[in-house]
Design an enzyme around this catalytic site. Structure first.
Site, PDB file in Angstrom:
ATOM      1  N   ASP A  48      52.522  54.852  61.176  1.00  0.00           N
ATOM      2  CA  ASP A  48      51.444  55.239  62.089  1.00  0.00           C
ATOM      3  C   ASP A  48      51.081  56.712  61.963  1.00  0.00           C
ATOM      4  O   ASP A  48      49.902  57.076  61.855  1.00  0.00           O
ATOM      5  CB  ASP A  48      51.833  54.926  63.532  1.00  0.00           C
ATOM      6  CG  ASP A  48      51.572  53.474  63.891  1.00  0.00           C
ATOM      7  OD1 ASP A  48      51.409  52.654  62.961  1.00  0.00           O
ATOM      8  OD2 ASP A  48      51.542  53.152  65.090  1.00  0.00           O
ATOM      9  N   ASN A  92      47.873  49.774  60.013  1.00  0.00           N
ATOM     10  CA  ASN A  92      48.073  48.868  61.147  1.00  0.00           C
ATOM     11  C   ASN A  92      48.223  49.644  62.457  1.00  0.00           C
ATOM     12  O   ASN A  92      48.839  49.160  63.402  1.00  0.00           O
ATOM     13  CB  ASN A  92      49.311  47.999  60.897  1.00  0.00           C
ATOM     14  CG  ASN A  92      49.340  46.755  61.760  1.00  0.00           C
ATOM     15  OD1 ASN A  92      48.310  46.287  62.236  1.00  0.00           O
ATOM     16  ND2 ASN A  92      50.524  46.211  61.985  1.00  0.00           N
ATOM     17  N   ASP A 312      56.249  50.286  75.643  1.00  0.00           N
ATOM     18  CA  ASP A 312      56.901  50.173  74.338  1.00  0.00           C
ATOM     19  C   ASP A 312      58.420  50.069  74.424  1.00  0.00           C
ATOM     20  O   ASP A 312      59.084  50.002  73.392  1.00  0.00           O
ATOM     21  CB  ASP A 312      56.510  51.354  73.453  1.00  0.00           C
ATOM     22  CG  ASP A 312      55.094  51.211  72.905  1.00  0.00           C
ATOM     23  OD1 ASP A 312      54.609  50.065  72.830  1.00  0.00           O
ATOM     24  OD2 ASP A 312      54.472  52.229  72.556  1.00  0.00           O
ATOM     25  N   GLU A 340      50.394  44.597  68.335  1.00  0.00           N
ATOM     26  CA  GLU A 340      50.396  44.117  66.956  1.00  0.00           C
ATOM     27  C   GLU A 340      50.483  42.595  66.882  1.00  0.00           C
ATOM     28  O   GLU A 340      50.030  41.971  65.920  1.00  0.00           O
ATOM     29  CB  GLU A 340      51.549  44.752  66.176  1.00  0.00           C
ATOM     30  CG  GLU A 340      51.324  46.189  65.781  1.00  0.00           C
ATOM     31  CD  GLU A 340      51.551  47.191  66.897  1.00  0.00           C
ATOM     32  OE1 GLU A 340      51.549  48.398  66.604  1.00  0.00           O
ATOM     33  OE2 GLU A 340      51.743  46.799  68.071  1.00  0.00           O
ATOM     34  N   HIS A 386      56.691  45.930  64.774  1.00  0.00           N
ATOM     35  CA  HIS A 386      57.873  46.789  64.735  1.00  0.00           C
ATOM     36  C   HIS A 386      58.713  46.681  65.994  1.00  0.00           C
ATOM     37  O   HIS A 386      59.950  46.686  65.927  1.00  0.00           O
ATOM     38  CB  HIS A 386      57.453  48.245  64.489  1.00  0.00           C
ATOM     39  CG  HIS A 386      56.446  48.776  65.451  1.00  0.00           C
ATOM     40  ND1 HIS A 386      56.566  50.012  66.053  1.00  0.00           N
ATOM     41  CD2 HIS A 386      55.278  48.259  65.931  1.00  0.00           C
ATOM     42  CE1 HIS A 386      55.529  50.222  66.832  1.00  0.00           C
ATOM     43  NE2 HIS A 386      54.740  49.177  66.782  1.00  0.00           N
ATOM     44  N   ARG A 387      58.085  46.594  67.165  1.00  0.00           N
ATOM     45  CA  ARG A 387      58.859  46.502  68.406  1.00  0.00           C
ATOM     46  C   ARG A 387      59.593  45.160  68.500  1.00  0.00           C
ATOM     47  O   ARG A 387      60.727  45.097  68.992  1.00  0.00           O
ATOM     48  CB  ARG A 387      57.951  46.668  69.622  1.00  0.00           C
ATOM     49  CG  ARG A 387      57.161  47.964  69.655  1.00  0.00           C
ATOM     50  CD  ARG A 387      58.022  49.179  69.872  1.00  0.00           C
ATOM     51  NE  ARG A 387      57.212  50.383  69.839  1.00  0.00           N
ATOM     52  CZ  ARG A 387      57.651  51.583  69.517  1.00  0.00           C
ATOM     53  NH1 ARG A 387      58.920  51.762  69.194  1.00  0.00           N
ATOM     54  NH2 ARG A 387      56.849  52.630  69.515  1.00  0.00           N
ATOM     55  N   LYS A 413      56.589  50.958  60.692  1.00  0.00           N
ATOM     56  CA  LYS A 413      55.397  51.404  61.427  1.00  0.00           C
ATOM     57  C   LYS A 413      55.728  52.547  62.375  1.00  0.00           C
ATOM     58  O   LYS A 413      54.931  53.467  62.560  1.00  0.00           O
ATOM     59  CB  LYS A 413      54.802  50.226  62.194  1.00  0.00           C
ATOM     60  CG  LYS A 413      53.482  50.529  62.878  1.00  0.00           C
ATOM     61  CD  LYS A 413      52.913  49.284  63.512  1.00  0.00           C
ATOM     62  CE  LYS A 413      51.485  49.516  63.973  1.00  0.00           C
ATOM     63  NZ  LYS A 413      51.353  50.541  65.009  1.00  0.00           N
TER      64      LYS A 413
END
Length: 434
Positions: A48, A92, A312, A340, A386-387, A413
């Site tokens: 990112d 992304n 997040d 995402e 990613h999370r 990411k």
């Protein structure tokens, strides 16, 4: 690439938290919007933040980087698209796209390509498109989604409305843009405003750059004087709570003796709430002088938590709650659906595959804890998120059998060395060829 996560009952060690992705991208943009040289110490390195670096270069900024800092010479209020094809590729990175849609409106034509049709390509941007239209931009798009072409260059201030119901990033994009317009701008947020804490981070960075913005106490109304100029500054990026939340959750669910450094106690990051949630879950730890020390036995109790202020970190909290005694409830999290992937439906589906007892509502995740552990022994899908990858790894560490997470390389990411950090703590994780 895929990752195999083998149950690991004990974690121990000492690691340094990554730098904040959210602050890095905002400091980079503020520096690019200034005339002159700014210095950003300890910037984050992730897909990112790299996307923001790449796009700012394409808009005319000059970046020089070494091991500890970026020296950035900005383009001020006059970006000039360098690529001949007038395209920007944000990868992304949703926040990068939305922030730069605002700045791109200062130019006659900018085309944002759809590099990730199965992830960012599915996310809606209608509310920002509508707000930029109120300022005079003309935008073509695919039902509010990428690819998006902006025809701008002749913007005006005035009174505009923007919905905050899907994402606060739309508002942040306007807050970066509005000071550069000739006329004053007033912004009224309609419906609701998700992730107000993150808007606070945007305001903090913009004000550090010398910009005046008047905001109502509830962050729903703004007056931004026009014809302002961003100032070149020196910035220091703080440690990243969103990524660290997964490491702390991993330590919480195991027998651990883990130290994580670089997380300031007075941080304005909403995800700092992971500390409060783990405290409510009876996880033994201390937090002093930017150092968190977790010394857990893996015995947790259930919690209820309003996740809107810590978007997040919610998936990591849920992963910890999978092993808690009792039923946990994470509510006010509908905006997780517009990330995402759908971080409610998609994540709950994968958790169930691993053996977790979880339910979903439109704006809630409910977890019926299994302190004895989950079965595991399955392959699960990361959904390019990613999370999700980081949170599912936490579950795998406490499963009875290994799990394989497909496409786990997308962790880059935000946290490219996540698995390196877990290995340093003793976690049994290994890369597999897809």
């Amino acid at each position: 690439m895929d990752v195999r996560v083998t149950p690991t009952p004990q974690l121990s060690g000492d690691i340094q938290a990554l730098s904040s992705k959210n602050y890095t991208t905002r400091y980079l943009l503020a520096a690019a919007l200034a005339d002159g040289q700014s210095t950003i110490y300890y910037p984050a390195h992730s897909e990112d933040s790299d996307a923001m670096r790449r796009c700012l270069r394409d808009l005319g900024a000059v970046l020089e980087e070494d091991d500890t800092k970026i020296v950035l010479t900005g383009f001020g209020g006059s970006p000039k698209l360098v690529p001949v094809n007038k395209q920007l590729n944000v990868g992304n990175a949703g926040a990068v796209l939305r922030f730069l849609m605002g700045i791109a409106s200062l130019l006659p034509e900018v085309h944002f390509i759809n590099a990730y049709p199965d992830s960012l390509g599915k996310r809606p941007h209608d509310d920002l498109i509508d707000a930029l239209g109120q300022l005079g931009a003309k935008i073509t798009h695919r039902e509010g989604k990428l690819p998006i072409t902006i025809h701008g260059g002749d913007l005006h201030g005035g009174a505009i409305n923007v919905s905050g119901n899907i994402s606060s990033q739309f508002l942040s994009a306007l807050l970066f843009l509005a000071p550069l317009l000739k006329e004053d701008t007033t912004i009224q947020v309609t419906d609701d405003l998700k992730s107000k804490v993150v808007v606070g981070q945007t305001l903090e960075v913009i004000r550090e750059a010398g910009i005046t913005i008047e905001a109502s106490e509830d962050l729903m109304r703004y007056h931004i004087p026009g014809n302002q100029h961003y100032q070149a500054r020196t910035y220091r990026v703080q440690g990243d709570y969103p990524g660290s939340a997964a490491v702390l959750a991993a330590a919480a669910v195991s027998e651990s003796d883990v130290t994580l450094r670089g997380l300031t106690e007075d941080s304005k990051q909403g995800e700092r709430a992971i500390v409060d949630v783990l405290r409510m879950m009876n996880v033994p730890f201390t937090h002093e002088d930017s150092v968190i020390h977790v010394k857990s036995k893996g015995k947790l109790k259930a919690v209820e938590f309003d996740g809107d202020a810590a978007t997040d970190a919610v998936l990591a909290m849920v992963a910890a709650a999978v092993f808690a005694e009792g039923t946990s409830r994470f509510y006010n999290v509908e905006n997780l659906r517009y990330k995402e992937c759908d971080r409610i439906t998609d994540y709950v589906h994968e958790l169930r595959k691993a053996g977790a007892n979880v339910e979903e509502r439109q704006a809630e995740i409910i977890v019926h804890g299994r302190p004895e552990g989950v079965e595991g022994g399955v392959e699960i899908d990361a959904h390019y998120d990613h999370r999700v990858i980081m949170a599912l790894t936490v579950v795998g560490l406490r499963a009875k059998q290994p799990i394989v997470i497909r496409d786990a390389h997308h962790v880059a990411k935000s946290y490219p060395i996540y698995f390196d950090h877990l290995k340093a703590l003793g976690a049994q994780v290994e890369w597999l060829d897809s």
